[in-house]
Design an enzyme around this catalytic site. Structure first.
Site, mmCIF file in Angstrom:
data_model
loop_
_atom_site.group_PDB
_atom_site.id
_atom_site.type_symbol
_atom_site.label_atom_id
_atom_site.label_comp_id
_atom_site.label_asym_id
_atom_site.label_seq_id
_atom_site.Cartn_x
_atom_site.Cartn_y
_atom_site.Cartn_z
ATOM 1 N N ASP A 19 0.863 -1.165 0.000
ATOM 2 C CA ASP A 19 0.000 0.000 0.000
ATOM 3 C C ASP A 19 0.907 1.224 0.000
ATOM 4 O O ASP A 19 2.107 1.117 0.284
ATOM 5 C CB ASP A 19 -0.894 -0.038 1.250
ATOM 6 C CG ASP A 19 -1.705 1.216 1.427
ATOM 7 O OD1 ASP A 19 -2.432 1.585 0.492
ATOM 8 O OD2 ASP A 19 -1.603 1.836 2.500
ATOM 9 N N ASP A 21 -0.119 5.158 0.993
ATOM 10 C CA ASP A 21 -0.334 6.113 2.082
ATOM 11 C C ASP A 21 -0.388 5.404 3.426
ATOM 12 O O ASP A 21 -1.195 4.490 3.629
ATOM 13 C CB ASP A 21 -1.638 6.879 1.852
ATOM 14 C CG ASP A 21 -1.590 7.720 0.590
ATOM 15 O OD1 ASP A 21 -0.970 8.783 0.629
ATOM 16 O OD2 ASP A 21 -2.156 7.291 -0.434
#
Length: 224
Positions: A19, A21
């Protein structure tokens, strides 16, 4: 579960799926500034709302609110533009740049709920290495917690998701990784809103090393 007892360390993986953020970079201040203004303008309780918007596509977050007279596509586009223009405070997580540079470029991908332009801006603002493979919001019909994004990420690096390790920071992403059949490592560096998980956790990448064998498979070692 502590890292010492975790099967993730010492296990061989074909690829790592990250991922973005909260996992490779911190954009929480910028995101919460933009989303906070939007939520306030729509009469929402900002403090209650903000923990619910991380890790998901903006359009999905707005759609799930069911606000009368609100077009989720149009509103998410406005919010996205605000986030593209506001990268103040966007920075890499501790050790993330060095960690990514230690990986073979063909053995990792970023799998983000951010739209393409926002992902490009934040990766650049944080100084992260440019990924060879990336999955962005526009690539999937269903965002996290659907496993679609991680299944596509695994496909792009050329391996089965069950042979990959997913790095995530929020519940929606963890569920997506689990549902894809991958192992999951939880990054806690930006956890102002913690959640319960049985997966191993690390605060960042300092002291986490990767060895690459003759087949290109990746093994994590905890040197902390």
């Amino acid at each position: 579960m502590s890292s010492a007892s975790s099967p993730v360390f010492g296990k061989k993986y074909s690829a790592f799926l990250f991922d973005m953020d909260g996992t490779l970079l911190s954009s929480i201040e910028a995101a919460e500034r933009v989303w906070g203004r939007w939520a306030e303008g729509h009469g929402l309780d900002v403090a209650t709302f903000l923990p619910t918007m991380h890790g998901k596509r903006g359009v999905d977050t707005i759609r799930q609110l069911g606000l009368p007279g609100v077009d989720p596509e149009a509103e998410s586009a406005i919010i996205c533009q605000g986030e593209i223009e506001d990268v103040e405070g966007v920075r890499p997580l501790p050790g993330a740049i060095e960690f990514l540079k230690s990986l073979p470029p063909e053995r990792w991908a970023i799998v983000t709920s951010s739209p393409r332009e926002l992902a490009k801006v934040r990766i650049a603002a944080a100084g992260l290495p440019e990924p060879r493979f990336i999955v962005i919001a526009e690539d999937v019909s269903r965002g996290k917690p659907s496993p679609e994004c991680y299944l596509l990420g695994a496909e792009r690096v050329g391996f089965d998701a069950k042979d990959c390790l997913v790095f995530e920071d929020v519940a929606a992403g963890v569920i997506a990784g689990e549902s894809a059949g991958a192992d999951v490592m939880v990054i806690t560096a930006t956890h102002t809103h913690p959640f319960e998980t049985s997966h191993p956790k690390i605060p960042g990448y300092i002291g986490i090393e990767v060895s690459v064998d003759e087949n290109g498979d990746l093994t994590l070692t905890d040197r902390r």
